[in-house]
Design an enzyme around this catalytic site. Sequence first.
Site, mmCIF file in Angstrom:
data_model
loop_
_atom_site.group_PDB
_atom_site.id
_atom_site.type_symbol
_atom_site.label_atom_id
_atom_site.label_comp_id
_atom_site.label_asym_id
_atom_site.label_seq_id
_atom_site.Cartn_x
_atom_site.Cartn_y
_atom_site.Cartn_z
ATOM 1 N N ASP A 118 0.813 -1.221 0.000
ATOM 2 C CA ASP A 118 0.000 0.000 0.000
ATOM 3 C C ASP A 118 0.846 1.271 0.000
ATOM 4 O O ASP A 118 2.070 1.227 0.205
ATOM 5 C CB ASP A 118 -0.958 -0.012 1.204
ATOM 6 C CG ASP A 118 -0.282 -0.456 2.499
ATOM 7 O OD1 ASP A 118 0.965 -0.420 2.576
ATOM 8 O OD2 ASP A 118 -0.993 -0.845 3.427
ATOM 9 N N ASP A 132 -7.570 -2.515 13.572
ATOM 10 C CA ASP A 132 -8.942 -2.880 13.200
ATOM 11 C C ASP A 132 -8.985 -4.178 12.387
ATOM 12 O O ASP A 132 -10.012 -4.530 11.828
ATOM 13 C CB ASP A 132 -9.625 -1.732 12.433
ATOM 14 C CG ASP A 132 -8.943 -1.416 11.103
ATOM 15 O OD1 ASP A 132 -7.938 -2.085 10.762
ATOM 16 O OD2 ASP A 132 -9.420 -0.507 10.402
ATOM 17 N N HIS A 159 -7.104 -4.844 9.728
ATOM 18 C CA HIS A 159 -6.807 -4.734 8.298
ATOM 19 C C HIS A 159 -5.496 -5.413 7.934
ATOM 20 O O HIS A 159 -4.576 -5.508 8.737
ATOM 21 C CB HIS A 159 -6.832 -3.272 7.808
ATOM 22 C CG HIS A 159 -5.740 -2.380 8.321
ATOM 23 N ND1 HIS A 159 -5.941 -1.042 8.573
ATOM 24 C CD2 HIS A 159 -4.432 -2.608 8.614
ATOM 25 C CE1 HIS A 159 -4.800 -0.508 8.983
ATOM 26 N NE2 HIS A 159 -3.889 -1.430 9.019
ATOM 27 N N GLU A 167 -9.631 -1.939 4.904
ATOM 28 C CA GLU A 167 -10.403 -1.559 6.075
ATOM 29 C C GLU A 167 -11.718 -2.358 6.127
ATOM 30 O O GLU A 167 -12.064 -3.043 5.151
ATOM 31 C CB GLU A 167 -10.690 -0.053 6.003
ATOM 32 C CG GLU A 167 -9.424 0.822 5.983
ATOM 33 C CD GLU A 167 -8.679 0.855 7.315
ATOM 34 O OE1 GLU A 167 -8.515 -0.192 7.938
ATOM 35 O OE2 GLU A 167 -8.250 1.951 7.718
HETATM 36 C C1 GLP Z 1 -0.199 -0.030 8.492
HETATM 37 C C2 GLP Z 1 -0.041 -0.875 7.248
HETATM 38 C C3 GLP Z 1 -0.360 -2.336 7.521
HETATM 39 C C4 GLP Z 1 0.352 -2.806 8.775
HETATM 40 C C5 GLP Z 1 -0.064 -1.957 9.938
HETATM 41 C C6 GLP Z 1 0.537 -2.436 11.252
HETATM 42 O O1 GLP Z 1 -1.507 0.296 8.750
HETATM 43 N N1 GLP Z 1 -0.871 -0.413 6.175
HETATM 44 O O2 GLP Z 1 0.047 -3.121 6.402
HETATM 45 O O3 GLP Z 1 0.037 -4.157 9.014
HETATM 46 O O4 GLP Z 1 0.373 -0.639 9.637
HETATM 47 O O5 GLP Z 1 1.325 -1.477 11.847
HETATM 48 P P1 GLP Z 1 2.172 -1.653 13.158
HETATM 49 O O6 GLP Z 1 3.174 -2.709 12.879
HETATM 50 O O7 GLP Z 1 2.787 -0.301 13.334
HETATM 51 O O8 GLP Z 1 1.241 -2.041 14.239
#
Ligand code: GLP
Length: 261
Positions: A67, A136, A138, A143
């Site tokens: 993404d 959430d 994802h 989402e």
């Molecule tokens: C972002 C990314 C996700 C990732 C998430 C987790 O939202 N788009 O792909 O899994 O962060 O983040 P963290 O590792 O900071 O909890």
Amino acid sequence: MEVIIRDDATAAVNLTARLIAEAMHKKPSTVLGLATGRTMEAVYAELARLHQEEKLDFSLAKTFNLDEYIGLPPENKNSYRYYMNYHLFKNVNIDLRNTHLPNGIADNIDLECENYEKLIAECGGIDLQLLGIGRDGHIGFNEPLSALRSRTRSKSLTPVTFAQNSPLFDRPEDMPKRAITMGVGTVLESKRVLMLVVGEEKSSILAKAVEGPVTSMISATALQLHPRCTVIVDEAAASKLKEKDYYHWIFNNEPDWDPYR
Ligand code: GLP
């Protein structure tokens, strides 16, 4: 789905990096699907170490990130292109031309999404997709209500995601409200999936993702449909898994169990 529980975050991160390295040894031209977020920083640091100290070779590898924020140019410190260059690409011998992220400043976002899918297909599909999980539930930025067969597209981010990621911005209000993300269907087409989840604060959403019903409200539950998905967690993240003892039992009792297979 298989769930591997390690004592702590470092052990979970190291196993994840080892599995990626092993896939690259077996197939040097591996197509990797990559994720961002705080959890992955340690994985990329370990991959960089494996490159520097054990000669892990990225020269033929190709990468596709899940993404990118819409509106952030690559040189913006909060863009995922910047993140990837900083945490991994500049530290290994990868050819930057083989690294792909959606372009968040494309004039035509729909066309950009379509072309991203085409490029993945032209490269033969993703061999190994690395995933984290959002608060959430994802994966990527899929989402709640993301169709389980969705493809790469733009998506509005939820307030939960905004609360999770905006502290990473100098001015939290600058975090974009939309992103381009691979779809759940895109992720499900990868040949192998590794999901890494660490920390107690992820334990509730992890339990729903692994043991709850499949629902588009929590896109990570779709991984239950994937024929080759390995979930690597630490004890803290595993604390709310009902079948935790069983997952340990499999690990300790399966004579043929081999995560490197
Ligand atoms: C972002 C990314 C996700 C990732 C998430 C987790 O939202 N788009 O792909 O899994 O962060 O983040 P963290 O590792 O900071 O909890």
